[in-house]
Scaffold this motif. Structure first.
Motif, mmCIF file in Angstrom:
data_model
loop_
_atom_site.group_PDB
_atom_site.id
_atom_site.type_symbol
_atom_site.label_atom_id
_atom_site.label_comp_id
_atom_site.label_asym_id
_atom_site.label_seq_id
_atom_site.Cartn_x
_atom_site.Cartn_y
_atom_site.Cartn_z
ATOM 1 N N GLU A 146 0.833 -1.212 0.000
ATOM 2 C CA GLU A 146 0.000 0.000 0.000
ATOM 3 C C GLU A 146 0.861 1.252 0.000
ATOM 4 O OE1 GLU A 146 -2.386 -0.679 3.440
ATOM 5 O OE2 GLU A 146 -3.870 -1.909 2.369
ATOM 6 N N THR A 147 1.965 1.209 0.742
ATOM 7 C CA THR A 147 2.889 2.349 0.744
ATOM 8 C C THR A 147 3.512 2.537 -0.630
ATOM 9 O OG1 THR A 147 3.394 2.022 3.091
ATOM 10 C CG2 THR A 147 4.981 3.288 1.802
ATOM 11 N N LEU A 148 3.921 1.450 -1.256
ATOM 12 C CA LEU A 148 4.531 1.533 -2.588
ATOM 13 C C LEU A 148 3.519 2.008 -3.628
ATOM 14 C CD1 LEU A 148 6.617 -1.758 -2.515
ATOM 15 C CD2 LEU A 148 7.533 0.572 -2.605
ATOM 16 N N ALA A 149 2.256 1.609 -3.467
ATOM 17 C CA ALA A 149 1.224 2.016 -4.422
ATOM 18 C C ALA A 149 0.999 3.526 -4.389
ATOM 19 C CB ALA A 149 -0.082 1.282 -4.123
ATOM 20 N N ALA A 150 1.309 4.146 -3.252
ATOM 21 C CA ALA A 150 1.108 5.588 -3.118
ATOM 22 C C ALA A 150 2.228 6.388 -3.766
ATOM 23 C CB ALA A 150 0.986 5.959 -1.636
ATOM 24 N N THR A 151 3.282 5.723 -4.228
ATOM 25 C CA THR A 151 4.386 6.407 -4.899
ATOM 26 C C THR A 151 4.151 6.386 -6.413
ATOM 27 O OG1 THR A 151 5.783 4.452 -5.273
ATOM 28 C CG2 THR A 151 5.887 5.488 -3.092
ATOM 29 N N ASP A 152 4.976 7.121 -7.128
ATOM 30 C CA ASP A 152 4.893 7.136 -8.595
ATOM 31 C C ASP A 152 5.996 6.300 -9.232
ATOM 32 O OD1 ASP A 152 2.700 8.873 -8.590
ATOM 33 O OD2 ASP A 152 4.002 10.628 -8.396
ATOM 34 N N ASP A 153 6.641 5.479 -8.442
ATOM 35 C CA ASP A 153 7.788 4.715 -8.933
ATOM 36 C C ASP A 153 7.315 3.527 -9.769
ATOM 37 O OD1 ASP A 153 10.157 3.457 -9.372
ATOM 38 O OD2 ASP A 153 10.528 2.901 -7.283
ATOM 39 N N PRO A 154 7.612 3.509 -11.068
ATOM 40 C CA PRO A 154 7.188 2.384 -11.903
ATOM 41 C C PRO A 154 7.898 1.086 -11.550
ATOM 42 C CG PRO A 154 8.627 3.846 -13.140
ATOM 43 C CD PRO A 154 8.335 4.534 -11.846
ATOM 44 N N ALA A 155 9.034 1.191 -10.859
ATOM 45 C CA ALA A 155 9.781 -0.003 -10.461
ATOM 46 C C ALA A 155 9.390 -0.480 -9.066
ATOM 47 C CB ALA A 155 11.286 0.281 -10.503
ATOM 48 N N ALA A 156 8.303 0.075 -8.514
ATOM 49 C CA ALA A 156 7.863 -0.329 -7.175
ATOM 50 C C ALA A 156 7.549 -1.818 -7.131
ATOM 51 C CB ALA A 156 6.640 0.487 -6.764
ATOM 52 N N LEU A 157 7.139 -2.377 -8.264
ATOM 53 C CA LEU A 157 6.859 -3.816 -8.325
ATOM 54 C C LEU A 157 8.074 -4.620 -7.894
ATOM 55 C CD1 LEU A 157 5.088 -6.259 -9.249
ATOM 56 C CD2 LEU A 157 6.179 -5.997 -11.499
ATOM 57 N N ARG A 163 12.573 -8.246 -16.379
ATOM 58 C CA ARG A 163 12.746 -6.930 -16.982
ATOM 59 C C ARG A 163 12.639 -7.038 -18.508
ATOM 60 N NH1 ARG A 163 14.397 -3.772 -12.782
ATOM 61 N NH2 ARG A 163 15.392 -4.895 -11.034
ATOM 62 N N PRO A 164 12.343 -5.908 -19.167
ATOM 63 C CA PRO A 164 12.214 -5.942 -20.635
ATOM 64 C C PRO A 164 13.456 -6.501 -21.284
ATOM 65 C CG PRO A 164 11.462 -3.836 -19.755
ATOM 66 C CD PRO A 164 12.114 -4.565 -18.614
ATOM 67 N N GLN A 165 13.252 -7.357 -22.261
ATOM 68 C CA GLN A 165 14.370 -7.988 -22.944
ATOM 69 C C GLN A 165 14.868 -7.113 -24.094
ATOM 70 O OE1 GLN A 165 15.547 -11.085 -21.628
ATOM 71 N NE2 GLN A 165 14.169 -10.171 -20.103
ATOM 72 N N PRO A 166 16.180 -7.009 -24.251
ATOM 73 C CA PRO A 166 16.704 -6.210 -25.382
ATOM 74 C C PRO A 166 16.326 -6.837 -26.703
ATOM 75 C CG PRO A 166 18.461 -7.479 -24.322
ATOM 76 C CD PRO A 166 17.270 -7.622 -23.465
ATOM 77 N N ARG A 167 16.023 -5.993 -27.649
ATOM 78 C CA ARG A 167 15.612 -6.489 -28.981
ATOM 79 C C ARG A 167 16.833 -6.653 -29.869
ATOM 80 N NH1 ARG A 167 10.187 -6.401 -29.431
ATOM 81 N NH2 ARG A 167 9.024 -5.122 -27.957
ATOM 82 N N ALA A 191 4.630 1.592 -17.853
ATOM 83 C CA ALA A 191 5.878 2.355 -17.914
ATOM 84 C C ALA A 191 6.965 1.625 -18.696
ATOM 85 C CB ALA A 191 6.372 2.640 -16.499
ATOM 86 N N GLY A 192 6.673 0.408 -19.156
ATOM 87 C CA GLY A 192 7.678 -0.365 -19.871
ATOM 88 C C GLY A 192 8.799 -0.855 -18.979
ATOM 89 N N ALA A 193 8.517 -0.991 -17.650
ATOM 90 C CA ALA A 193 9.551 -1.391 -16.707
ATOM 91 C C ALA A 193 9.631 -2.895 -16.529
ATOM 92 C CB ALA A 193 9.290 -0.729 -15.351
ATOM 93 N N VAL A 194 8.678 -3.631 -17.122
ATOM 94 C CA VAL A 194 8.647 -5.079 -16.981
ATOM 95 C C VAL A 194 8.305 -5.679 -18.340
ATOM 96 C CG1 VAL A 194 6.195 -5.184 -16.366
ATOM 97 C CG2 VAL A 194 7.738 -6.940 -15.518
ATOM 98 N N ARG A 195 8.698 -6.900 -18.582
ATOM 99 C CA ARG A 195 8.433 -7.503 -19.885
ATOM 100 C C ARG A 195 6.930 -7.586 -20.136
ATOM 101 N NH1 ARG A 195 11.384 -12.947 -20.307
ATOM 102 N NH2 ARG A 195 9.991 -13.187 -22.097
ATOM 103 N N HIS A 196 6.552 -7.341 -21.379
ATOM 104 C CA HIS A 196 5.140 -7.146 -21.720
ATOM 105 C C HIS A 196 4.318 -8.424 -21.628
ATOM 106 C CE1 HIS A 196 5.250 -9.173 -25.660
ATOM 107 N NE2 HIS A 196 6.510 -8.767 -25.699
ATOM 108 N N ASP A 197 4.977 -9.578 -21.680
ATOM 109 C CA ASP A 197 4.224 -10.835 -21.722
ATOM 110 C C ASP A 197 4.072 -11.485 -20.349
ATOM 111 O OD1 ASP A 197 6.915 -11.378 -21.468
ATOM 112 O OD2 ASP A 197 6.931 -13.079 -22.847
#
Length: 207
Positions: free
Chosen positions: A92-103, A203-207, A156-162
């Motif tokens: 809940e604390t992390l959800a209140a932030t704007d950090d896309p890497a909070a996951l 994390r997103p994989q390099p293309r 935010a593109g911080a995690v792989r899309h699939d």
């Protein structure tokens, strides 16, 4: 002429205002202290530590522990549920932030928590306790927060899309198994290294 026997007026004992509330608050504090102490002792000394020893280390009487937790299994379950509740509060604390890497912050904490409480989780599994059944609302809250943070990370593109939420929760459970298999439960450094290896794969994989 007979007379009715005198009936004494029941004595009224003075009570301090709010004493019941204070008693409940004191009981809650004692319970929380027992849970924190038990979690630490189970992690450092194993599950063989007695309820009386937990009481001594927590600074409460044995009766207090036995009143709240009539068996070791009840204490194991309470410790596990308490840890999930702490993770929900952190989410809940992390959800209140704007950090896309909070996951990733939450997942790291979940994996560390699993390593710290591996013995308790193993005992519950051996006793065929399922936390999702024993505490469905708490488990559902944690899953919901993980899903919300995953959605934010996707946007935010911080995690792989699939990556789906169900797969993510399965990977967290797999991390617990990997840490146990490596015998790294007692080493925060080794368990954190294994967690990082797993998280890097999200994390997103390099293309």
């Amino acid at each position: 002429m007979s007379s009715q026997p005198h009936k004494p007026t029941p004595a009224k004992f003075p009570t301090a205002h709010g004493s019941d509330r204070e008693l409940r608050a004191d009981a809650r504090r004692n319970r929380e202290q027992v849970l924190r102490t038990a979690q630490q002792l189970f992690a450092t000394e194993g599950l063989g530590v007695s309820l009386d020893e937990i009481a001594r280390r927590a600074g409460v009487g044995p009766g207090t522990v036995h009143r709240h937790f009539p068996s070791k299994e009840a204490l194991y379950l309470a410790v596990a549920i308490d840890q999930i509740e702490q993770l929900v509060a952190e989410a809940e604390t992390l959800a209140a932030t704007d950090d896309p890497a909070a996951l990733f912050t939450l997942l790291s904490r979940m994996m560390a928590n699993g390593a710290e409480n591996a013995a308790v989780k193993s005992a519950l599994s051996a006793a065929e306790f399922d936390l999702r059944t024993a505490a469905p609302s708490v488990a559902a809250d944690l899953t919901r927060h993980v899903t919300d943070l995953l959605d934010r990370a996707h946007a935010a593109g911080a995690v792989r899309h699939d990556l789906a939420a169900e797969e993510l929760m399965a990977l967290v459970a797999g991390a617990f198994a990997a840490i146990r298999h490596a015998g790294a439960e007692a080493s925060p450094q080794r368990s954190a290294h294994i967690a990082r290896l797993i998280l890097d794969g999200l994390r997103p994989q390099p293309r």
